[in-house]
Enzyme design. Structure first.
Site, PDB file in Angstrom:
ATOM      1  N   ASP A  77     -12.015   1.860   4.397  1.00 10.06           N
ATOM      2  CA  ASP A  77     -12.575   2.577   5.546  1.00 10.06           C
ATOM      3  C   ASP A  77     -13.575   3.615   5.027  1.00 10.06           C
ATOM      4  O   ASP A  77     -13.280   4.818   4.976  1.00 10.06           O
ATOM      5  CB  ASP A  77     -11.441   3.281   6.304  1.00 10.06           C
TER       6      ASP A  77
ATOM      7  N   GLU B 272       0.882  -1.174   0.000  1.00  9.87           N
ATOM      8  CA  GLU B 272       0.000   0.000   0.000  1.00  9.87           C
ATOM      9  C   GLU B 272       0.920   1.225   0.000  1.00  9.87           C
ATOM     10  O   GLU B 272       1.010   1.941  -0.986  1.00  9.87           O
ATOM     11  CB  GLU B 272      -0.915  -0.024   1.232  1.00  9.87           C
TER      12      GLU B 272
END
Ligand SMILES: Nc1ncnc2[nH]cnc12
Ligand SMILES: [Zn+2]
EC number: 3.5.4.2
Length: 340
Positions: A280, A201
């Site tokens: 999220d 990431e």
């Protein structure tokens, strides 16, 4: 082939495989729980909470995310949080969800792991019986903490293993390579748990290789930095190792300045099993369909590509082969209707 529009995206049954339940805590519920549980948060209104959601990297987000999670205390709080997410699944036609939770975020505040798991599980059970949404639960270790802490967490979860499908690895990536968690992942494997890990990431492609070689994971969460290593990309393709990609997360955390730079559709066209997920959603601007739509708007995602991404989401999931077949047929039939 035309660009995938909101109606087409909604019509596709989808699985979500990369969703932190704590990251689905909307400011409204955060505010309500802070009052219900008498927990102070440094905001006086829902608007103030939303205004604070400006991030420049992963850590700047995580600081706010862990603070937000501090309002979650009782089993009912975890139930309400999970039910709110599952309601969004219903709206987005997400029919299967594999949900991450971060027990250490709660146990270090004195909340029992059983309270966390039972609250989430009860909501998953109700969503299955009321709406037919299937799910699995994945316990994530926080990689900024020690491996000893992760092992203690796995030990504490043992009475609840029947409710848990697998383990994952999340939180601050840089400086916390997968190899740090070699032993606890081996223990999880011995217990029959599936294994996934966030890698590539913010961290380098090397972390993806470590997650595969040392942690023996079957999926990589994010993984977008695989583009820096052509041999690794070939390996991911050949071994059919899925990447659970989160487009709006990547732009919100400045992995990419603009969605037009995102490599997900290039990876898809090269034959990698990439999937679309929200990560999220309360913090990054939307749930799964909003992520698909961002690909239509930023990258010109076609209906065929959207269909392949939805298909990949089931292929990459831990549901049975029979269920995979059922959803593949449902997706194929939706294309026929939409293209007619
Ligand atoms: N995008 C992300 N990366 C790492 N850890 C996380 N925890 C919640 N969201 C995360
Ligand atoms: Zn994540």
């Amino acid at each position: 082939m035309s660009i995938a529009d909101p109606d087409f995206i909604k019509a596709l049954p989808k699985a979500e495989l990369h969703l932190h339940i704590e990251g689905s805590l909307e400011p409204e519920l955060m505010f309500e729980l802070s009052k219900r549980n008498n927990i102070e948060i440094p905001f006086t209104s829902v608007e103030e909470i939303r205004a604070a959601y400006k991030f420049h990297n992963l850590q700047s987000f995580l600081d706010i995310y862990y603070q937000g999670a501090s309002v979650l205390i009782h089993e009912q709080d975890f139930y309400d949080l999970t039910m709110a997410y599952l309601q969004r699944c219903r709206e987005d036609n997400v029919v299967h969800a594999e949900i991450f939770f971060d027990p250490q975020t709660h146990t270090e505040r004195g909340v029992d792991i059983g309270v966390v798991i039972q609250g989430i599980h009860n909501a998953l059970k109700d969503a299955k019986s009321e709406w037919g949404i299937s799910s699995h639960l994945i316990l994530c270790f926080l990689r900024h903490l020690s491996e000893e802490d992760a092992i203690a967490t796995l030990e504490a979860a043992k009475p609840y293993l029947k409710l848990i499908k697998g383990v994952g690895l999340d939180s601050s990536e840089l400086g916390h390579p997968p190899s740090k968690f070699k032993n606890v992942f081996a223990m999880a494997k011995a217990l029959g748990l599936e294994r996934v890990a966030h890698a590539g990431e913010e961290g380098p492609a090397e972390y993806i290789k470590e997650a595969l070689d040392i942690l023996d994971v079957s999926r990589i969460d994010h993984g977008v930095r695989c583009v820096e290593d052509k041999t690794l990309m070939e390996h991911l393709k050949e071994k059919n190792i899925p990447l659970t990609v989160c487009p709006l997360s990547n732009t919100a955390l400045c992995v990419y300045d603009h969605m037009s730079e995102h490599p997900i559709l290039d990876l898809l066209e090269q034959g990698l099993c990439v999937t679309v997920n929200a990560d999220d959603p309360a913090y990054f601007g939307g749930y799964v369909n909003r992520n698909y739509l961002a690909l239509s708007e930023g990258l010109g995602m076609t209906k065929a590509q959207a269909k392949q991404l939805a298909l990949n989401s089931f292929k990459a999931s831990y549901i049975s082969e029979g269920q995979k077949q059922k959803w593949a047929e449902a997706i194929a039939s939706i294309e026929t209707i939409a293209e007619a």
